[in-house]
Design an enzyme around this catalytic site. Structure first.
Site, PDB file in Angstrom:
ATOM      1  N   HIS A  27      -6.805  26.467 -11.627  1.00 59.12           N
ATOM      2  CA  HIS A  27      -7.135  25.161 -11.018  1.00 59.12           C
ATOM      3  C   HIS A  27      -8.457  25.256 -10.248  1.00 59.12           C
ATOM      4  O   HIS A  27      -9.328  24.400 -10.381  1.00 59.12           O
ATOM      5  CB  HIS A  27      -6.067  24.751  -9.993  1.00 59.12           C
ATOM      6  N   HIS A  40      -2.473  31.112 -12.148  1.00 58.63           N
ATOM      7  CA  HIS A  40      -2.275  29.656 -12.256  1.00 58.63           C
ATOM      8  C   HIS A  40      -3.180  28.921 -11.246  1.00 58.63           C
ATOM      9  O   HIS A  40      -3.976  28.048 -11.613  1.00 58.63           O
ATOM     10  CB  HIS A  40      -0.790  29.337 -11.987  1.00 58.63           C
ATOM     11  N   GLU A  41      -3.090  29.343  -9.995  1.00 62.59           N
ATOM     12  CA  GLU A  41      -3.883  28.656  -8.955  1.00 62.59           C
ATOM     13  C   GLU A  41      -5.379  28.907  -9.146  1.00 62.59           C
ATOM     14  O   GLU A  41      -6.196  28.017  -8.911  1.00 62.59           O
ATOM     15  CB  GLU A  41      -3.442  29.095  -7.545  1.00 62.59           C
ATOM     16  N   GLY A  99       0.844  -1.189   0.000  1.00 62.20           N
ATOM     17  CA  GLY A  99       0.000   0.000   0.000  1.00 62.20           C
ATOM     18  C   GLY A  99       0.876   1.234   0.000  1.00 62.20           C
ATOM     19  O   GLY A  99       2.098   1.138   0.152  1.00 62.20           O
ATOM     20  N   PRO A 100       0.247   2.415  -0.144  1.00 57.18           N
ATOM     21  CA  PRO A 100       1.014   3.658  -0.228  1.00 57.18           C
ATOM     22  C   PRO A 100       1.830   3.924   1.042  1.00 57.18           C
ATOM     23  O   PRO A 100       1.544   3.331   2.096  1.00 57.18           O
ATOM     24  CB  PRO A 100      -0.066   4.738  -0.378  1.00 57.18           C
ATOM     25  N   PRO A 101       2.830   4.787   0.950  1.00 53.26           N
ATOM     26  CA  PRO A 101       3.659   5.099   2.122  1.00 53.26           C
ATOM     27  C   PRO A 101       2.826   5.670   3.272  1.00 53.26           C
ATOM     28  O   PRO A 101       1.838   6.370   3.029  1.00 53.26           O
ATOM     29  CB  PRO A 101       4.623   6.188   1.616  1.00 53.26           C
ATOM     30  N   GLY A 102       3.213   5.339   4.469  1.00 59.06           N
ATOM     31  CA  GLY A 102       2.605   5.957   5.650  1.00 59.06           C
ATOM     32  C   GLY A 102       1.239   5.440   6.024  1.00 59.06           C
ATOM     33  O   GLY A 102       0.535   6.034   6.840  1.00 59.06           O
ATOM     34  N   THR A 103       0.816   4.303   5.437  1.00 56.25           N
ATOM     35  CA  THR A 103      -0.535   3.822   5.740  1.00 56.25           C
ATOM     36  C   THR A 103      -0.561   2.889   6.946  1.00 56.25           C
ATOM     37  O   THR A 103      -1.616   2.381   7.306  1.00 56.25           O
ATOM     38  CB  THR A 103      -1.137   3.100   4.514  1.00 56.25           C
TER      39      THR A 103
HETATM   40  P1  ATP Z   1       6.208   3.334   4.687  1.00 59.85           P
HETATM   41  O1  ATP Z   1       5.573   2.602   3.541  1.00 59.85           O
HETATM   42  O2  ATP Z   1       6.585   4.734   4.335  1.00 59.85           O
HETATM   43  O3  ATP Z   1       7.303   2.572   5.371  1.00 59.85           O
HETATM   44  P2  ATP Z   1       4.214   2.544   6.614  1.00 59.85           P
HETATM   45  O4  ATP Z   1       3.032   2.128   5.813  1.00 59.85           O
HETATM   46  O5  ATP Z   1       5.068   1.469   7.168  1.00 59.85           O
HETATM   47  O6  ATP Z   1       5.079   3.591   5.794  1.00 59.85           O
HETATM   48  P3  ATP Z   1       4.019   3.441   9.312  1.00 59.85           P
HETATM   49  O7  ATP Z   1       5.472   3.733   9.438  1.00 59.85           O
HETATM   50  O8  ATP Z   1       3.515   2.207   9.939  1.00 59.85           O
HETATM   51  O9  ATP Z   1       3.650   3.471   7.771  1.00 59.85           O
HETATM   52  O10 ATP Z   1       3.149   4.664   9.835  1.00 59.85           O
HETATM   53  C1  ATP Z   1       3.747   5.830  10.336  1.00 59.85           C
HETATM   54  C2  ATP Z   1       2.938   6.414  11.465  1.00 59.85           C
HETATM   55  O11 ATP Z   1       1.658   6.857  10.992  1.00 59.85           O
HETATM   56  C3  ATP Z   1       2.600   5.439  12.562  1.00 59.85           C
HETATM   57  O12 ATP Z   1       3.634   5.319  13.487  1.00 59.85           O
HETATM   58  C4  ATP Z   1       1.350   6.059  13.171  1.00 59.85           C
HETATM   59  O13 ATP Z   1       1.678   7.113  14.051  1.00 59.85           O
HETATM   60  C5  ATP Z   1       0.663   6.676  11.976  1.00 59.85           C
HETATM   61  N1  ATP Z   1      -0.371   5.779  11.423  1.00 59.85           N
HETATM   62  C6  ATP Z   1      -0.394   5.254  10.178  1.00 59.85           C
HETATM   63  N2  ATP Z   1      -1.500   4.510  10.004  1.00 59.85           N
HETATM   64  C7  ATP Z   1      -2.175   4.529  11.162  1.00 59.85           C
HETATM   65  C8  ATP Z   1      -3.397   3.935  11.619  1.00 59.85           C
HETATM   66  N3  ATP Z   1      -4.142   3.162  10.824  1.00 59.85           N
HETATM   67  N4  ATP Z   1      -3.795   4.185  12.887  1.00 59.85           N
HETATM   68  C9  ATP Z   1      -3.053   4.973  13.700  1.00 59.85           C
HETATM   69  N5  ATP Z   1      -1.900   5.559  13.337  1.00 59.85           N
HETATM   70  C10 ATP Z   1      -1.459   5.357  12.080  1.00 59.85           C
END
Ligand code: ATP
Length: 574
Positions: A418, A414-415, A191-195
Site C-alpha cells: 500500500h 501487505h502494508e 452528512g457522514p456520522p460524527g460531523t
Molecule cells: P451521527 O450522525 O453519528 O449521529 P452527528 O453528526 O450527529 O453524528 P454529533 O453527535 O453532533 O455528530 O457530534 C459528536 C461530537 O463531535 C460533538 O459532540 C462534538 O464534540 C464533536 N463535533 C462534531 N462536529 C463538530 C464541530 N463542527 N465543531 C465542534 N465539535 C464538533
C-alpha cells in the site's frame, strides 16, 4: 420524575407499578454498587469474549456485565464513535442509556407485573393526554442540561448561516406570521456520522432558548402497530405545551426509507408512525415556534414524501471538515486541555483528512487520557501519536505472543505494498504512518494514506486510489504465491469495489453512460481485473523497493513518512 395526575383507576394501577419499580430499583442499587474497573481490563474482557452486556451513554463512564455473573462494572467511556459497532460485532448486547439487565427474581417479577399492566392498558386502549407512552418518550428525550450555542461549533459555516433565520423564527414566530412568511417547520441535516448534526440541532435550541427533544427514528419503530404513532403524538403534544421547541429525530431513515428499499413491501407500523409525524407537522400553526430537525447519513435513501414542501423542505448538508475547519475544531477542543508547545496543531489538522468532528474530539480526548495516565504535565506529541493510532485502529494489542513470524511478514509486505503504491503512484498523497503493530480491533497493521483535500478527483486519481487499495493483496501474491493470499485484504477489496462502482455508475468514467445492472457489473469487473493486473506489474517492477520497505518495517514495526522517503530515495539511487 414528571408530575402527572392520577385521575382514574388505571392511573392508580400504573402509579403503583411505577412505585414498585422504583422501590425495586432503589433496592437493587443499594445492594449492587457497580465495581470500578480500569478500561484496559474492560478491553481485555471484550477480547476474551467474557463481556455479555454493555450500556453506553453520553457520560464519561460506561457500565458492563460479564457472562454468567450478576456483578455490574463501571469503566471509562472513551466515547469512541466505533465502539458500539465493535462491541456488536463481538456479539455483545449493547444498549444506549437505561440499566443493565438483572437476572434476579425481583426484577423479573417487577417486569412481569409491568408487562401485564401494559397489556391490560393496551386492551382498554386508553389514550388520555398523559399516558404511559407519553412518559416513556418525554423522560427519554428531554434534558435539562445547558445547550451549546453556535460558538461551540467550529467550521460548518454555511450550515450555521442557513439556520440563523430559523433561530429568529423560533424566538419570534409572530414576526414572520405578520409578513405571511411560511417558515419551514422541518429541516433535514444530512452528512457522514460524527460531523455535528446533533450538535447543530442542539445549538439552534441553545441560541433560541427553546427546549430540545431528541429521539431516534428507531425508537418509534416498535413491534406493536400503533405504539410509534402514539409516541409521535405524545412528543408533539409535549413540545406544543412550550409554544417553542426543537424536536430532533436522529436516524430518520428508520422511519422514512424509500419504499423500494424495503423489498418486503409495506410495514404498517413504520407507515403509521411516519403518517402521524407528517400529520403533526402539517398541523403546526404559523404562530408556533416549533421546528422538527431530522438527521440522516444518506439523503438519497429517504422517501420523497418526506421532502415535499411543507414537510422537511430545507435540507442542509453537514459534511466532513476541510483543513481550516479541522484546525478550528481542534483548537476549540484543546481549550480545556494543557497542550505542550511541541504539539503542532497545523500538522495534526493536515494528517486528519477524512476525520469527522467527532473523531477529532475523540483524538484529543484519547491523547488527554494517555497524558493523564502518564501523570504528565502536558499533552505531548507522543500522546497525540498514540491517540491517532487508537482512533484509526483501536488500542495497540499488548500481548502479541500469539502472532506468528510468518503472519508478521505477510502483514509487513501487505502494508508496504500500500505504502509504495501510494508514494509512487500518487506523490501528492501523504503516507503519515505505516505499522505492523496489531490492534485490539483485529487489524494486523495499517498504512495511513492521506489524499490531498480537494473539491474534485480525476479519473486517473480514482484509478490510482483503487490500485493503492489493491496493492496489499498484490504484494502478498507476488511475494508468497497466489495460494497463500490472506483474508487481510477483505476491507481493501470492499473499498476498491465501492470506488469501482462509483467510477462506473456514479461518475460515468467507464466507456459509456446509462449502464443497466448487468453491464455495470461487467464494467466494474473488467476495471478491477485490469487495475489489479496493473498493480501486480507495478510491484514487480519495484520489487527491490518493496523488499527494502518491508524488511525495515519488520525490523522497526512502525515507519513514518520521513523513513519512507529515506528508504525510497536511497533505493532509487543507482
Ligand atoms: P451521527 O450522525 O453519528 O449521529 P452527528 O453528526 O450527529 O453524528 P454529533 O453527535 O453532533 O455528530 O457530534 C459528536 C461530537 O463531535 C460533538 O459532540 C462534538 O464534540 C464533536 N463535533 C462534531 N462536529 C463538530 C464541530 N463542527 N465543531 C465542534 N465539535 C464538533
Amino acid at each position: 420524575m414528571k408530575k402527572f395526575k392520577v385521575n382514574n383507576i388505571l392511573g392508580a394501577i400504573i402509579f403503583t407499578a411505577l412505585a414498585v419499580c422504583l422501590a425495586a430499583g432503589v433496592y437493587l442499587k443499594n445492594h449492587s454498587e457497580p465495581i470500578s474497573a480500569p478500561y484496559v481490563d474492560f478491553l481485555k474482557s471484550v477480547e476474551e469474549g467474557s463481556v455479555s452486556e454493555v450500556v453506553l451513554t453520553d457520560e464519561s463512564s460506561l457500565r458492563y456485565k460479564l457472562a454468567g455473573g450478576d456483578a455490574e462494572y463501571v469503566t471509562e467511556n472513551p466515547r469512541s464513535p466505533s465502539l458500539k459497532e465493535e462491541l456488536l460485532k463481538q456479539g455483545i448486547s449493547v444498549s444506549e442509556g437505561g440499566a443493565l439487565s438483572n437476572s434476579g427474581g425481583t426484577v423479573m417479577s417487577v417486569l412481569f407485573f409491568c408487562a401485564v399492566l401494559f397489556m391490560v392498558y393496551k386492551v382498554t386502549n386508553h389514550q388520555g393526554p398523559k399516558t404511559a407512552m407519553a412518559l416513556n418518550v418525554s423522560d427519554a428525550s428531554e434534558s435539562a442540561v445547558q445547550y451549546p450555542g453556535f460558538d461551540d461549533i467550529a467550521g460548518n459555516e454555511e450550515a450555521k448561516e442557513s439556520v440563523r433565520d430559523i433561530v429568529d423564527f423560533i424566538k419570534n414566530p409572530d414576526k414572520y406570521a405578520r409578513y405571511g412568511a411560511r417558515m419551514p417547520h422541518g429541516m433535514i441535516f444530512y452528512g457522514p456520522p460524527g460531523t455535528g448534526k446533533t450538535l447543530m440541532a442542539k445549538a439552534i435550541a441553545g441560541e433560541a432558548e427553546a427546549p430540545f427533544y431528541a429521539v431516534s427514528g428507531s425508537d418509534f419503530v416498535q413491534m406493536y402497530v400503533g405504539v410509534g404513532a402514539g409516541r409521535v403524538r405524545d412528543l408533539f403534544r409535549k413540545a406544543r405545551e412550550n409554544k417553542k421547541a426543537v424536536i430532533f429525530i436522529d436516524e430518520i431513515d428508520a422511519l422514512g426509507k424509500k419504499r423500494s428499499a424495503n423489498p418486503q413491501g409495506g410495514n404498517d407500523e413504520r407507515e403509521q408512525t411516519l403518517n402521524a409525524l407528517l400529520t403533526e407537522m402539517s398541523g403546526f400553526s404559523n404562530s408556533e415556534g416549533i421546528i422538527v430537525i431530522a438527521a440522516t447519513n444518506r439523503l438519497d435513501t429517504l422517501d420523497e414524501a418526506l421532502l415535499r414542501p411543507g414537510r422537511f423542505d430545507r435540507q442542509i448538508e453537514i459534511g466532513l471538515p476541510d483543513l481550516n475547519a479541522r484546525r478550528s475544531i481542534l483548537n476549540l477542543h484543546i481549550k480545556n486541555k494543557p497542550m505542550s508547545e511541541d504539539v503542532d496543531m497545523d500538522s495534526v489538522a493536515k494528517q486528519t483528512v477524512f476525520f469527522s468532528g467527532a473523531m477529532l474530539e475523540n483524538l484529543l480526548n484519547e491523547a488527554a487520557i494517555f497524558a493523564a495516565k502518564r501523570a504528565a504535565e502536558n499533552i505531548e506529541p507522543t500522546d497525540i501519536d498514540k491517540a491517532y493510532y487508537t482512533v484509526i485502529a483501536g488500542s495497540e494489542k499488548l500481548d502479541r505472543s500469539g502472532i506468528k513470524e510468518r503472519e508478521r511478514r505477510i502483514t509487513a509486505y501487505h502494508e508496504s505494498g500500500h505504502a509504495l503504491a501510494a508514494k509512487l503512484l500518487s506523490p501528492e498523497n501523504t503516507v503519515a504512518k505505516i505499522t505492523i503493530i496489531p490492534s485490539t480491533k483485529g487489524a494486523g497493521g495499517f498504512c495511513v494514506n492521506i489524499p490531498p483535500d480537494k473539491m474534485y478527483y480525476t479519473k486517473s486519481e480514482i484509478e490510482n486510489q483503487i490500485m493503492i487499495n489493491l496493492a496489499g493483496r498484490a504484494a502478498e501474491e507476488l511475494m508468497f504465491g497466489s495460494e497463500n493470499v490472506t483474508t487481510g485484504a477483505g476491507n481493501d477489496i470492499e473499498k476498491s469495489t465501492s470506488l469501482a462502482r462509483d467510477y462506473i455508475t456514479k461518475y460515468a468514467m467507464g466507456s459509456g453512460f446509462a449502464y443497466d445492472e448487468k453491464s455495470s457489473h461487467d464494467a466494474m469487473k473488467k476495471l478491477l481485473d485490469d487495475l489489479y493486473a496493473k498493480t501486480r506489474d507495478f510491484l514487480l517492477g519495484n520489487q527491490n523497493l518493496l523488499i527494502a520497505v518491508s524488511e525495515e518495517l519488520l525490523d522497526r514495526e512502525t515507519l513514518n513518512e520521513e523513513d519512507l522517503d529515506r528508504i525510497l530515495g536511497a533505493e532509487d539511487r543507482p
